[in-house]
Design an enzyme around this catalytic site. Structure first.
Site, PDB file in Angstrom:
ATOM      1  N   HIS A 119      15.879 -12.046  72.688  1.00  0.00           N
ATOM      2  CA  HIS A 119      16.257 -12.099  71.561  1.00  0.00           C
ATOM      3  C   HIS A 119      17.262 -13.384  71.216  1.00  0.00           C
ATOM      4  O   HIS A 119      18.056 -13.630  71.638  1.00  0.00           O
ATOM      5  CB  HIS A 119      17.343 -10.931  71.569  1.00  0.00           C
ATOM      6  N   HIS A 129      10.529  -3.829  79.909  1.00  0.00           N
ATOM      7  CA  HIS A 129      11.799  -3.607  80.837  1.00  0.00           C
ATOM      8  C   HIS A 129      11.662  -2.492  81.648  1.00  0.00           C
ATOM      9  O   HIS A 129      12.534  -1.289  81.428  1.00  0.00           O
ATOM     10  CB  HIS A 129      13.158  -3.870  80.280  1.00  0.00           C
ATOM     11  N   ASP A 160      14.500 -10.166  78.690  1.00  0.00           N
ATOM     12  CA  ASP A 160      15.439  -9.339  77.831  1.00  0.00           C
ATOM     13  C   ASP A 160      16.533 -10.271  77.284  1.00  0.00           C
ATOM     14  O   ASP A 160      17.427  -9.306  77.596  1.00  0.00           O
ATOM     15  CB  ASP A 160      15.587  -8.013  78.332  1.00  0.00           C
TER      16      ASP A 160
HETATM   17  O1  DOR Z   1      20.030  -4.093  76.172  1.00  0.00           O
HETATM   18  C1  DOR Z   1      19.213  -4.150  75.364  1.00  0.00           C
HETATM   19  N1  DOR Z   1      19.595  -5.218  74.388  1.00  0.00           N
HETATM   20  N2  DOR Z   1      18.296  -3.851  75.173  1.00  0.00           N
HETATM   21  C2  DOR Z   1      17.309  -3.499  74.208  1.00  0.00           C
HETATM   22  O2  DOR Z   1      16.327  -3.111  74.336  1.00  0.00           O
HETATM   23  C3  DOR Z   1      17.814  -4.650  73.200  1.00  0.00           C
HETATM   24  C4  DOR Z   1      18.726  -5.642  73.476  1.00  0.00           C
HETATM   25  C5  DOR Z   1      19.359  -6.247  72.397  1.00  0.00           C
HETATM   26  O3  DOR Z   1      18.804  -6.364  71.335  1.00  0.00           O
HETATM   27  O4  DOR Z   1      20.472  -6.380  72.595  1.00  0.00           O
END
Ligand code: DOR
Length: 430
Positions: free
Chosen positions: A59, A231, A304
């Site tokens: 992200h 994940h 992730d």
């Molecule tokens: O922990 C997470 N954070 N899992 C996700 O699927 C999305 C991610 C996020 O965008 O912060």
């Protein structure tokens, strides 16, 4: 572009060699190689040379979440972590559900130029799960989207998932599913079990993952489509994946470094740094993840990487956002959990962190063998390094690492992207 001579490098940990790189491609491999004046020299110091790492799940928060990360700061973290390609998830603001947004992400990645940034397109418009986004337009755009996901949310409606997989089959792209039956989790963010009960936290049952994985494997089989499970966190999902793969379903799966190492035992202090979706599970789950990764039932490690600015994390458990940093610690966690116990050798690390991710993401010039004629795209790893993780010292804008203060083994000491050194000795090369 200047030539590059890499001396005293051990490809996959094997015998030391020199590599001469011309125009971004390995031109010669041998011992005692010399190079003309003006050639840049990278003395590898007997360290392990791997193909550049590829992360199918990060992200980068841009556009819209720049207080937590930007494509620039995320690219710095990636290069320092040994990565040469990353797939940026679409849960941005605006959501990456149109050609305009995915093209912006791709272009911004190219401008920064440290790592190949591949935008992941949303499966449904606005990640709302109601209407398919324009997958074909995004695939045909200049961003060349090859992976679609509503990550952060599950594509819950089986009919929409079926249609998405049918399009994926026709377009030759992959659908990456965040496997969570929201009806079963109810938004809970702790593994359902004795620890959550004792802490008074609502539980996220492992069955909420397993049931979606089973459903989607069936839908992918029918559509003849490529499904990627994001994940994986529950040992029960592994049995489903093993059975589907044995039947020839085109399914691949990833595990995060934190689901290889950390358990719900960390939740006792209610520190939101440990809040992540899917949640940290039990020691039996982490052990099963390691074994499934070694066996190949889980194909890849994906971070992730989920940066969150302090205002989203330094708050009470219920209000905090889920997610953890991962790009600069992934390799060390894999060394600690997989290499040190003898579950993977360096070829295995190359497989799960570079070769298979590149195959799944359909990248022709990443995850390639270290050989003459191949792109000079590498991670140079010091296997004997030891370092103490400090969130504030990481390149990400956010500091939400669950490994704060931990001593971890191994480090990427240099990263090379098509013959250009992008990071060296903990510094990004501008
Ligand atoms: O922990 C997470 N954070 N899992 C996700 O699927 C999305 C991610 C996020 O965008 O912060």
């Amino acid at each position: 572009m200047t030539d590059l001579l890499i001396t005293d490098a051990k490809p996959y940990g094997e015998d030391a060699v020199d590599l001469l790189v011309r125009d971004g491609v390995v031109a010669e491999i041998g011992t005692g190689l010399s190079a003309p004046e003006g050639t840049e020299v990278l003395d590898a110091g007997g360290n392990v040379l791997l193909p550049g790492l590829v992360d199918l799940h990060v992200h980068l928060r841009e556009p819209g979440g720049e207080e937590s990360e930007t494509i620039e700061t995320g690219s710095h973290a990636a290069a320092l972590g040994g990565f040469t390609a990353v797939f940026a998830m679409p849960n941005t603001d605006p959501v990456a559900d149109t050609a305009v947004v995915v093209e912006h992400v791709r272009r911004r990645g190219e401008e920064v130029g440290l790592v190949d940034v591949h935008p992941v397109g949303a499966v449904t418009t606005g990640l709302k799960g109601e209407k398919l986004a324009e997958l074909g337009t995004m695939a045909a755009s200049a961003a060349q989207v090859r992976m679609f996901s509503d990550d952060g949310r599950c594509v819950h409606d089986p009919l929409i998932m079926r249609r998405a997989l049918e399009y994926a089959s026709a377009l030759d792209v992959v659908i990456a599913q965040h496997a969570e039956d929201h009806r079963l989790t109810g938004g809970a963010q702790a593994h359902e079990g004795p620890i959550a009960s004792r802490l008074g936290l609502a539980g996220w049952p492992a069955t909420a993952e397993e049931t979606i994985v089973a459903r989607d494997c069936a839908l992918a089989r029918e559509a003849g489509a490529a499904l990627h499970v994001c994940h994986v966190s529950s040992l029960h999902s592994i049995a489903v994946l093993r059975a589907a793969k044995a039947q020839g379903v085109r399914v691949s799966a990833e595990v995060t470094p934190h689901h290889l190492l950390l358990t719900d035992g960390r939740l006792t202090g209610y520190d939101p740094v440990n809040k992540v979706n899917p949640p940290l599970r039990t020691g039996a789950d982490t052990q099963a993840m390691r074994e499934a990764l070694a066996e190949g039932v889980i194909d890849v490690v994906a971070t992730d990487h989920a940066p969150h600015a302090s205002q989203y994390k330094d708050t009470e458990w219920a209000a905090a956002k889920p997610g953890m940093l991962g790009l600069q610690t992934a390799l060390s966690v894999v060394i600690h959990t997989m290499v040190e116990p003898g579950l993977l050798d360096w070829h295995g690390v190359a497989r799960v962190m570079s070769e298979r991710p590149a195959e799944i993401g359909n990248l022709a010039d990443q995850g390639r063998p270290i050989a003459v004629g191949e792109p000079a795209t590498f991670a140079l790893v010091d296997p004997d390094a030891q370092w103490t993780v400090r969130g504030a010292a990481l390149a990400s804008k956010a500091a939400n690492t669950p490994y704060e203060g931990m001593r971890l083994p191994g480090a990427a000491v240099a990263t090379v992207l098509r013959g250009r050194v992008t990071a060296r000795d903990g510094k990004v090369m501008a």
